[in-house]
Design an enzyme around this catalytic site. Structure first.
Site, PDB file in Angstrom:
ATOM      1  N   ARG A 122      -3.047 -10.153   4.906  1.00 52.24           N
ATOM      2  CA  ARG A 122      -3.456 -10.225   3.495  1.00 52.24           C
ATOM      3  C   ARG A 122      -2.317  -9.665   2.651  1.00 52.24           C
ATOM      4  O   ARG A 122      -2.009  -8.468   2.751  1.00 52.24           O
ATOM      5  CB  ARG A 122      -4.747  -9.423   3.305  1.00 52.24           C
ATOM      6  CG  ARG A 122      -5.334  -9.463   1.907  1.00 52.24           C
ATOM      7  CD  ARG A 122      -6.615  -8.640   1.844  1.00 52.24           C
ATOM      8  NE  ARG A 122      -7.253  -8.703   0.547  1.00 52.24           N
ATOM      9  CZ  ARG A 122      -6.908  -7.952  -0.497  1.00 52.24           C
ATOM     10  NH1 ARG A 122      -5.943  -7.075  -0.381  1.00 52.24           N
ATOM     11  NH2 ARG A 122      -7.548  -8.076  -1.639  1.00 52.24           N
ATOM     12  N   LYS A 157       0.820  -1.218   0.000  1.00 50.98           N
ATOM     13  CA  LYS A 157       0.000   0.000   0.000  1.00 50.98           C
ATOM     14  C   LYS A 157       0.853   1.269   0.000  1.00 50.98           C
ATOM     15  O   LYS A 157       2.002   1.279   0.452  1.00 50.98           O
ATOM     16  CB  LYS A 157      -1.019  -0.049   1.140  1.00 50.98           C
ATOM     17  CG  LYS A 157      -2.142  -1.038   0.754  1.00 50.98           C
ATOM     18  CD  LYS A 157      -3.314  -1.076   1.661  1.00 50.98           C
ATOM     19  CE  LYS A 157      -4.329  -2.083   1.077  1.00 50.98           C
ATOM     20  NZ  LYS A 157      -5.357  -2.488   2.027  1.00 50.98           N
TER      21      LYS A 157
HETATM   22  N1  HH2 Z   1      -7.307  -4.190   0.716  1.00 48.20           N
HETATM   23  C1  HH2 Z   1      -7.673  -4.173  -0.584  1.00 48.20           C
HETATM   24  C2  HH2 Z   1      -8.747  -4.972  -1.021  1.00 48.20           C
HETATM   25  N2  HH2 Z   1      -9.412  -5.768  -0.167  1.00 48.20           N
HETATM   26  N3  HH2 Z   1      -9.719  -6.622   2.005  1.00 48.20           N
HETATM   27  C3  HH2 Z   1      -9.371  -6.655   3.295  1.00 48.20           C
HETATM   28  N4  HH2 Z   1     -10.025  -7.445   4.141  1.00 48.20           N
HETATM   29  N5  HH2 Z   1      -8.347  -5.884   3.779  1.00 48.20           N
HETATM   30  C4  HH2 Z   1      -7.642  -5.047   2.985  1.00 48.20           C
HETATM   31  O1  HH2 Z   1      -6.735  -4.329   3.483  1.00 48.20           O
HETATM   32  C5  HH2 Z   1      -7.986  -4.991   1.589  1.00 48.20           C
HETATM   33  C6  HH2 Z   1      -9.059  -5.799   1.128  1.00 48.20           C
HETATM   34  C7  HH2 Z   1      -6.920  -3.336  -1.539  1.00 48.20           C
HETATM   35  O2  HH2 Z   1      -5.823  -4.049  -2.055  1.00 48.20           O
HETATM   36  P1  HH2 Z   1      -5.829  -4.838  -3.434  1.00 48.20           P
HETATM   37  O3  HH2 Z   1      -6.826  -5.942  -3.430  1.00 48.20           O
HETATM   38  O4  HH2 Z   1      -4.445  -5.274  -3.756  1.00 48.20           O
HETATM   39  O5  HH2 Z   1      -6.193  -3.722  -4.496  1.00 48.20           O
HETATM   40  P2  HH2 Z   1      -7.514  -3.324  -5.275  1.00 48.20           P
HETATM   41  O6  HH2 Z   1      -8.586  -3.029  -4.283  1.00 48.20           O
HETATM   42  O7  HH2 Z   1      -7.068  -2.125  -6.062  1.00 48.20           O
HETATM   43  O8  HH2 Z   1      -7.907  -4.490  -6.137  1.00 48.20           O
END
Ligand code: HH2
Length: 258
Positions: free
Chosen positions: A238, A202
């Site tokens: 995660r 992040k």
């Molecule tokens: N962060 C993201 C998405 N889902 N779910 C949980 N439980 N906790 C988190 O911190 C979290 C999440 C954002 O990260 P990412 O999936 O890599 O990116 P994007 O939302 O752009 O697909």
């Protein structure tokens, strides 16, 4: 928890696993590298994102979930219809970044399935959440929110033992607020449920390393944040890069646990 984003626009791996075969291979590799579960998502929640329609989200994730038969996987969605399909294909956990505030049917779908649920704290909505996040006391406000959503979920028939809580790193928080949430994770673990932390890649990591406009953070910083969260009581991390996190957390566990 390994992250498998089947999206063109996720903040750190958008487009990497858009082909189902690539996403399925990545998920199995993460499990092989030591992930306990893989989190499959078909909608980016990065700051500024607009969201996708249910048909598109299903088109992205269904072929991937079909390729994960027998594997432990969760579905990262706020939509009841997407969760229903994923649960039918074997999802064990629904990861809802709206904490049951998005789709009024989602609580019932989770309750009927007997699946696990993750409730995440977000101030605002993805489109606008990073514009001006404001708190008097971020840790206690996030804890109060999660406690209220936990009560709501239990009231909707989801057993408390099936629910984990997430401070929502990057979901309507400044750099300092994100780090404060990890520093004061005890305020969240005091709620009595397992805590999930997603700091991997992040932008706050890149920013604390000196780039004020960073959109992501490096692996070294992700690992440090995961270990710090683990030491403060996080149960589920995660992460996008499973092997280095598993190795680091095994070493951290050898130090912490007797
Ligand atoms: N962060 C993201 C998405 N889902 N779910 C949980 N439980 N906790 C988190 O911190 C979290 C999440 C954002 O990260 P990412 O999936 O890599 O990116 P994007 O939302 O752009 O697909």
């Amino acid at each position: 928890m390994g992250v498998v984003n089947v999206t063109p626009d996720s903040f750190s791996d958008g487009g990497v696993h858009l082909q189902p075969a690539s996403a399925v291979a990545a998920a199995w590799r993460m499990l092989d590298e030591g992930a306990a579960i893989v989190d499959v998502g078909g909608e980016s929640t990065r700051p500024g994102s607009e969201g996708v329609l249910v048909e598109e989200e299903l088109r992205r994730i269904v072929p991937v979930l079909e390729g994960l038969h027998g594997a432990p996987f969760s579905i990262d969605t706020a939509k009841a219809e997407v969760a229903r399909r994923a649960l039918g294909l074997g999802a064990e956990l629904v990861n809802d970044v709206t904490a049951l505030r998005g789709d009024p049917s989602l609580a019932e779908v989770v309750a009927e399935s007997g699946a696990y649920l993750c409730l995440l704290h977000m101030q605002g909505e993805p489109r606008t959440m990073q514009l001006n996040p404001t708190y008097d006391d971020v840790a206690s406000e996030v804890a109060a929110f999660l406690e209220e959503r936990l009560r709501f979920a239990v009231g909707a028939g989801i057993p408390e033992e099936r629910i984990c809580l997430d401070p929502g790193i990057g979901f309507g928080k400044t750099v300092e607020q994100n780090f404060e949430l990890v520093r004061r994770l005890d305020v969240l673990t005091a709620l009595g449920r397992p805590v999930l932390v997603g700091f991997s890649r992040k932008s706050s990591l890149g920013r604390i390393l000196g780039d004020p406009v960073a959109q992501t953070g490096p692996l070294s910083a992700s690992v440090a944040a995961a270990v710090a969260a683990y030491e403060r009581g996080a149960t589920i991390l995660r992460v996008h890069d499973v092997r280095p996190h598993v190795e680091a957390l095994k070493v951290a566990a050898a130090v912490v646990e007797t």
